[in-house]
Motif scaffolding. Sequence first.
Motif, PDB file in Angstrom:
ATOM      1  N   UNK A 146       0.829  -1.204   0.000  1.00 58.05           N
ATOM      2  CA  UNK A 146       0.000   0.000   0.000  1.00 58.05           C
ATOM      3  C   UNK A 146       0.865   1.256   0.000  1.00 58.05           C
ATOM      4  N   UNK A 147       0.225   2.367  -0.305  1.00 57.88           N
ATOM      5  CA  UNK A 147       0.901   3.658  -0.265  1.00 57.88           C
ATOM      6  C   UNK A 147       0.874   4.221   1.159  1.00 57.88           C
ATOM      7  N   UNK A 148       1.844   5.013   1.494  1.00 60.21           N
ATOM      8  CA  UNK A 148       1.859   5.684   2.792  1.00 60.21           C
ATOM      9  C   UNK A 148       0.598   6.528   2.952  1.00 60.21           C
ATOM     10  N   UNK A 149       0.079   6.529   4.157  1.00 61.45           N
ATOM     11  CA  UNK A 149      -1.120   7.295   4.455  1.00 61.45           C
ATOM     12  C   UNK A 149      -2.413   6.528   4.317  1.00 61.45           C
ATOM     13  N   UNK A 150      -2.336   5.337   3.740  1.00 61.71           N
ATOM     14  CA  UNK A 150      -3.535   4.525   3.565  1.00 61.71           C
ATOM     15  C   UNK A 150      -3.711   3.559   4.733  1.00 61.71           C
ATOM     16  N   UNK A 151      -4.716   2.701   4.617  1.00 59.86           N
ATOM     17  CA  UNK A 151      -5.069   1.811   5.716  1.00 59.86           C
ATOM     18  C   UNK A 151      -5.114   0.356   5.269  1.00 59.86           C
ATOM     19  N   UNK A 152      -4.922  -0.523   6.227  1.00 61.75           N
ATOM     20  CA  UNK A 152      -5.113  -1.957   6.033  1.00 61.75           C
ATOM     21  C   UNK A 152      -5.768  -2.516   7.286  1.00 61.75           C
ATOM     22  N   UNK A 153      -6.530  -3.588   7.111  1.00 61.18           N
ATOM     23  CA  UNK A 153      -7.047  -4.289   8.270  1.00 61.18           C
ATOM     24  C   UNK A 153      -6.578  -5.742   8.199  1.00 61.18           C
ATOM     25  N   UNK A 154      -5.807  -6.137   9.173  1.00 62.81           N
ATOM     26  CA  UNK A 154      -5.353  -7.513   9.271  1.00 62.81           C
ATOM     27  C   UNK A 154      -6.354  -8.320  10.088  1.00 62.81           C
ATOM     28  N   UNK A 155      -6.479  -9.572   9.740  1.00 63.59           N
ATOM     29  CA  UNK A 155      -7.345 -10.482  10.488  1.00 63.59           C
ATOM     30  C   UNK A 155      -6.583 -11.757  10.800  1.00 63.59           C
ATOM     31  N   UNK A 156      -6.850 -12.311  11.947  1.00 63.98           N
ATOM     32  CA  UNK A 156      -6.250 -13.583  12.343  1.00 63.98           C
ATOM     33  C   UNK A 156      -7.375 -14.495  12.810  1.00 63.98           C
ATOM     34  N   UNK A 157      -7.652 -15.514  12.025  1.00 61.99           N
ATOM     35  CA  UNK A 157      -8.702 -16.464  12.365  1.00 61.99           C
ATOM     36  C   UNK A 157      -8.087 -17.634  13.120  1.00 61.99           C
ATOM     37  N   UNK A 158      -8.609 -17.901  14.299  1.00 63.97           N
ATOM     38  CA  UNK A 158      -8.063 -18.948  15.161  1.00 63.97           C
ATOM     39  C   UNK A 158      -8.978 -20.154  15.204  1.00 63.97           C
ATOM     40  N   UNK A 159      -8.374 -21.319  15.271  1.00 66.69           N
ATOM     41  CA  UNK A 159      -9.140 -22.552  15.423  1.00 66.69           C
ATOM     42  C   UNK A 159      -8.358 -23.513  16.297  1.00 66.69           C
ATOM     43  N   UNK A 160      -9.083 -24.474  16.868  1.00 68.35           N
ATOM     44  CA  UNK A 160      -8.418 -25.464  17.697  1.00 68.35           C
ATOM     45  C   UNK A 160      -8.120 -25.000  19.101  1.00 68.35           C
ATOM     46  N   UNK A 161      -8.729 -23.901  19.512  1.00 66.64           N
ATOM     47  CA  UNK A 161      -8.513 -23.395  20.858  1.00 66.64           C
ATOM     48  C   UNK A 161      -9.798 -22.770  21.383  1.00 66.64           C
ATOM     49  N   UNK A 162      -9.824 -22.532  22.688  1.00 66.94           N
ATOM     50  CA  UNK A 162     -10.968 -21.852  23.289  1.00 66.94           C
ATOM     51  C   UNK A 162     -10.708 -20.363  23.199  1.00 66.94           C
TER      52      UNK A 162
END
Length: 116
Positions: free
Chosen positions: A12-28
């Motif tokens: 991405x270019x400076x000044x922009x945004x991103x949203x990271x996601x982390x999907x978890x499985x196998x745990x409570x």
Amino acid sequence: QVLLRESGGGFVQAGTSLRLACAASGLMFRITDMGWYRQAPGKSSELVASITRTGSITYADFVKGRFTISRDNVKNTVYLQMNSLKPENTAVYSCNAASVLIGNYWGQGTQVTVSS
């Protein structure tokens, strides 16, 4: 088996945004502390933000006011909203899960590259 799958990285270019996601499985997920770490080329891994099972949040000083961590205990997912990105935010961002039940687990990471 505990699995952490990150997504949302990119170029991405400076000044922009991103949203990271982390999907978890196998745990409570509901009783697991979650965090985002980053490792830039030639540098050690460092904490970006964390959110405990009770919702307590910690941010690294270098992201305060620009990044927001959140969790969805229904979707078993933790998010990192990154705004006003800077070239120095370029790194591999990895998800961490920790609890007394499972110990410490890491995802494989997602690359974030910010161009000036």
